[in-house]
Write a protein that holds these residues in place. Structure first.
Motif, PDB file in Angstrom:
ATOM      1  N   PHE A  47       0.846  -1.182   0.000  1.00  0.00           N
ATOM      2  CA  PHE A  47       0.000   0.000   0.000  1.00  0.00           C
ATOM      3  C   PHE A  47       0.891   1.246   0.000  1.00  0.00           C
ATOM      4  N   PRO A  48       1.069   1.896  -1.153  1.00  0.00           N
ATOM      5  CA  PRO A  48       1.923   3.095  -1.196  1.00  0.00           C
ATOM      6  C   PRO A  48       1.338   4.241  -0.394  1.00  0.00           C
ATOM      7  N   ARG A  49       2.199   5.102   0.149  1.00  0.00           N
ATOM      8  CA  ARG A  49       1.739   6.278   0.894  1.00  0.00           C
ATOM      9  C   ARG A  49       1.424   7.441  -0.041  1.00  0.00           C
ATOM     10  N   HIS A  50       2.147   7.521  -1.157  1.00  0.00           N
ATOM     11  CA  HIS A  50       1.922   8.591  -2.127  1.00  0.00           C
ATOM     12  C   HIS A  50       1.931   7.983  -3.529  1.00  0.00           C
ATOM     13  N   VAL A  51       1.043   8.473  -4.380  1.00  0.00           N
ATOM     14  CA  VAL A  51       1.024   8.077  -5.782  1.00  0.00           C
ATOM     15  C   VAL A  51       1.102   9.347  -6.626  1.00  0.00           C
ATOM     16  N   PHE A 116      -6.150   4.004 -17.078  1.00  0.00           N
ATOM     17  CA  PHE A 116      -5.844   4.896 -15.963  1.00  0.00           C
ATOM     18  C   PHE A 116      -7.029   5.170 -15.024  1.00  0.00           C
ATOM     19  N   PRO A 117      -8.263   5.377 -15.523  1.00  0.00           N
ATOM     20  CA  PRO A 117      -9.373   5.646 -14.592  1.00  0.00           C
ATOM     21  C   PRO A 117      -9.533   4.587 -13.510  1.00  0.00           C
ATOM     22  N   GLY A 118      -9.280   3.315 -13.836  1.00  0.00           N
ATOM     23  CA  GLY A 118      -9.377   2.246 -12.840  1.00  0.00           C
ATOM     24  C   GLY A 118      -8.314   2.369 -11.771  1.00  0.00           C
ATOM     25  N   VAL A 119      -7.094   2.746 -12.163  1.00  0.00           N
ATOM     26  CA  VAL A 119      -6.011   2.944 -11.200  1.00  0.00           C
ATOM     27  C   VAL A 119      -6.309   4.160 -10.328  1.00  0.00           C
ATOM     28  N   PHE A 120      -6.805   5.230 -10.961  1.00  0.00           N
ATOM     29  CA  PHE A 120      -7.153   6.452 -10.224  1.00  0.00           C
ATOM     30  C   PHE A 120      -8.179   6.150  -9.141  1.00  0.00           C
ATOM     31  N   LEU A 127      -3.428  10.248  -4.406  1.00  0.00           N
ATOM     32  CA  LEU A 127      -2.860  10.492  -5.731  1.00  0.00           C
ATOM     33  C   LEU A 127      -2.787  11.985  -6.042  1.00  0.00           C
ATOM     34  N   LYS A 128      -1.681  12.387  -6.665  1.00  0.00           N
ATOM     35  CA  LYS A 128      -1.528  13.767  -7.109  1.00  0.00           C
ATOM     36  C   LYS A 128      -1.036  13.781  -8.551  1.00  0.00           C
ATOM     37  N   SER A 129      -1.745  14.537  -9.398  1.00  0.00           N
ATOM     38  CA  SER A 129      -1.345  14.679 -10.800  1.00  0.00           C
ATOM     39  C   SER A 129      -0.466  15.917 -10.953  1.00  0.00           C
ATOM     40  N   ILE A 130       0.642  15.765 -11.659  1.00  0.00           N
ATOM     41  CA  ILE A 130       1.591  16.866 -11.857  1.00  0.00           C
ATOM     42  C   ILE A 130       1.882  17.007 -13.337  1.00  0.00           C
ATOM     43  N   ASN A 131       1.805  18.233 -13.836  1.00  0.00           N
ATOM     44  CA  ASN A 131       2.062  18.525 -15.246  1.00  0.00           C
ATOM     45  C   ASN A 131       3.543  18.324 -15.552  1.00  0.00           C
ATOM     46  N   ALA A 132       3.843  17.375 -16.445  1.00  0.00           N
ATOM     47  CA  ALA A 132       5.241  17.078 -16.797  1.00  0.00           C
ATOM     48  C   ALA A 132       5.712  17.899 -17.987  1.00  0.00           C
ATOM     49  N   ASP A 133       4.833  18.735 -18.547  1.00  0.00           N
ATOM     50  CA  ASP A 133       5.219  19.563 -19.682  1.00  0.00           C
ATOM     51  C   ASP A 133       5.781  20.895 -19.187  1.00  0.00           C
ATOM     52  N   GLN A 134       6.850  20.808 -18.412  1.00  0.00           N
ATOM     53  CA  GLN A 134       7.539  21.975 -17.853  1.00  0.00           C
ATOM     54  C   GLN A 134       8.962  21.542 -17.506  1.00  0.00           C
ATOM     55  N   PRO A 135       9.858  22.478 -17.185  1.00  0.00           N
ATOM     56  CA  PRO A 135      11.244  22.086 -16.866  1.00  0.00           C
ATOM     57  C   PRO A 135      11.302  20.984 -15.806  1.00  0.00           C
ATOM     58  N   CYS A 136      12.228  20.032 -16.003  1.00  0.00           N
ATOM     59  CA  CYS A 136      12.296  18.857 -15.135  1.00  0.00           C
ATOM     60  C   CYS A 136      12.535  19.230 -13.675  1.00  0.00           C
ATOM     61  N   MET A 137      13.277  20.292 -13.410  1.00  0.00           N
ATOM     62  CA  MET A 137      13.530  20.691 -12.027  1.00  0.00           C
ATOM     63  C   MET A 137      12.257  21.194 -11.350  1.00  0.00           C
ATOM     64  N   ASP A 138      11.376  21.821 -12.137  1.00  0.00           N
ATOM     65  CA  ASP A 138      10.095  22.253 -11.579  1.00  0.00           C
ATOM     66  C   ASP A 138       9.219  21.046 -11.249  1.00  0.00           C
ATOM     67  N   VAL A 139       9.253  20.060 -12.119  1.00  0.00           N
ATOM     68  CA  VAL A 139       8.500  18.823 -11.865  1.00  0.00           C
ATOM     69  C   VAL A 139       9.028  18.144 -10.602  1.00  0.00           C
ATOM     70  N   LEU A 140      10.357  18.023 -10.511  1.00  0.00           N
ATOM     71  CA  LEU A 140      10.978  17.394  -9.347  1.00  0.00           C
ATOM     72  C   LEU A 140      10.603  18.123  -8.058  1.00  0.00           C
ATOM     73  N   SER A 141      10.619  19.452  -8.095  1.00  0.00           N
ATOM     74  CA  SER A 141      10.284  20.241  -6.911  1.00  0.00           C
ATOM     75  C   SER A 141       8.856  19.955  -6.440  1.00  0.00           C
ATOM     76  N   GLN A 142       7.918  19.860  -7.386  1.00  0.00           N
ATOM     77  CA  GLN A 142       6.522  19.589  -7.016  1.00  0.00           C
ATOM     78  C   GLN A 142       6.348  18.177  -6.475  1.00  0.00           C
ATOM     79  N   VAL A 143       7.061  17.226  -7.075  1.00  0.00           N
ATOM     80  CA  VAL A 143       6.989  15.838  -6.594  1.00  0.00           C
ATOM     81  C   VAL A 143       7.534  15.740  -5.180  1.00  0.00           C
TER      82      VAL A 143
END
Length: 371
Positions: A47-51, A116-120, A127-143
């Motif tokens: 059981f993951p704590r974060h997805v 994906f809807p079944g997994v969601f 679960l948290k959705s993060i936009n990956a269409d941005q600089p990788c460091m910004d994505v990493l910071s949000q994750v």
């Protein structure tokens, strides 16, 4: 050849039970891909704590994939736009991976959007959705910001829950489901002792000889290991669900002195159902797939012929485990007079809904007798 979902789940469970994962935690990438795989993980106690779900427009993803190039010598992956090597020798030997054509990428994206809807649905609370269409460091910071946060429990109070019941009654599965929904700490007493050994703590070193030789660990040691875990900040702040302890009234009394539970559940399952659930379980040693001779028989005679039974699931061992539980169950039930009783001989989702309703509603107030 596609690897069966059950084999994937077994391989992942085996890897995550290693010492490094227990001590340091883990990140699982690329799995589950569909709802069935997510259920397989839950059934295996994972059981993951974060997805985290990374998303981007399909056109962006197709473009990213089409620019990938592989160095067949080093197996390093480069990109024509974002990461092109400066060494001309490397540039000349780069090849485009066969499975990254626009048609193949489109097919995989279509399958992803379908599943994906079944997994969601399974992981929507964590679960948290993060936009990956941005600089990788910004994505990493949000994750990083997300995975470093603690989930706030949806429970109306800080739950301290105990599950008691015979083997095969579904305590582990229900504990995992409740812990995931309400962000509680899921504590299996047997697993906790193994973790203490893996961490090489002083208590773990004392526990190790008993576990290694198959002897019961003395109550004093178990209680010390358990108290350390229940006193940890996450248990104090979020609450916990405990199974595998207490097993008798003496253990119940000791637990009551230090960490009194505010919800206790007894799982009831007829002896015939216990036997039917456990004694008929079989495993395919080739694929790792789990079957049941009644509820999920093997699809072909070839698979049926190679199935094996875990020694714990033979009738003699099941009888011993059931007898050990019921030897102390009546006294334990009397001790926890406000306990809830669960009919475990029904669909797991029905059992979960009943347990959840008992957690949410307030305990009955005891009437004070007038003098």
């Amino acid at each position: 050849m596609k690897i069966p979902n059950a084999l994937w789940a077994n391989l992942i469970q085996e890897r995550l039970s290693n010492v490094d994962c227990i001590k340091q935690g883990w990140i699982l990438e690329g799995f589950p891909e569909n709802q069935e795989q997510a259920w397989m993980l839950q059934s295996s106690g994972i059981f993951p704590r974060h997805v985290v779900v990374l998303y981007a427009p399909d056109t962006v993803l197709i473009e990213r994939n089409s620019g990938k190039r592989l160095d067949p010598v080093t197996e390093e992956v480069y990109h024509t736009t974002f990461d092109w090597p400066s060494d001309e020798l490397i540039q000349q030997r780069l090849v485009k991976p066969e499975d990254l054509s626009e048609e193949e990428t489109s097919r995989k994206l279509l399958e992803y959007h379908r599943n994906f809807p079944g997994v969601f649905q399974i992981y929507q609370k964590i679960l948290k959705s993060i936009n990956a269409d941005q600089p990788c460091m910004d994505v990493l910071s949000q994750v990083l910001t997300y995975v470093q946060t603690r989930h706030r429990s949806a429970a109306p109070f800080t739950p301290r829950i105990v599950f008691c019941g015979p083997p095969g009654s579904g305590k582990s599965l229900q504990a995992g489901l409740i812990a995931q929904k309400y962000h509680l700490v899921n504590i299996c007493c047997g697993q906790l002792l193994k973790e203490a050994i893996a961490d090489k703590t002083k208590l773990g070193e004392l526990v190790k000889p008993y576990i290694d030789n198959g002897y019961p660990v003395p109550d004093k040691l178990v209680l010390k290991v358990l108290a350390d875990r229940l006193n940890a900040p996450d248990c104090v702040a979020n609450g916990w669900v405990l199974h595998g302890f207490p097993r008798d009234i003496e253990q119940g009394e000791e637990l009551q002195k230090s960490h009194s539970p505010n919800r206790v559940f007894f799982f009831n399952l007829p002896y015939e159902s216990i036997m039917e659930r456990l004694s008929q379980r079989r495993t395919d040693p080739v694929t790792g797939e789990r079957y049941h001779t009644t509820f999920r028989p093997a699809p072909t005679p070839v698979i049926q012929a190679r199935l094996r039974q875990n020694p714990r699931d033979n009738e003699e061992n099941i009888e011993k485990r059931v007898e050990a539980y019921y030897r102390n169950a009546a006294e334990l039930e009397d001790f926890y007079e406000d306990a809830f009783y669960v009919n475990a001989d029904q669909d797991p989702h029905v059992v979960f809904e009943f347990i959840e309703s008992c957690i949410i509603k307030p305990l009955p107030c005891k009437k004070v007798k007038s003098l």
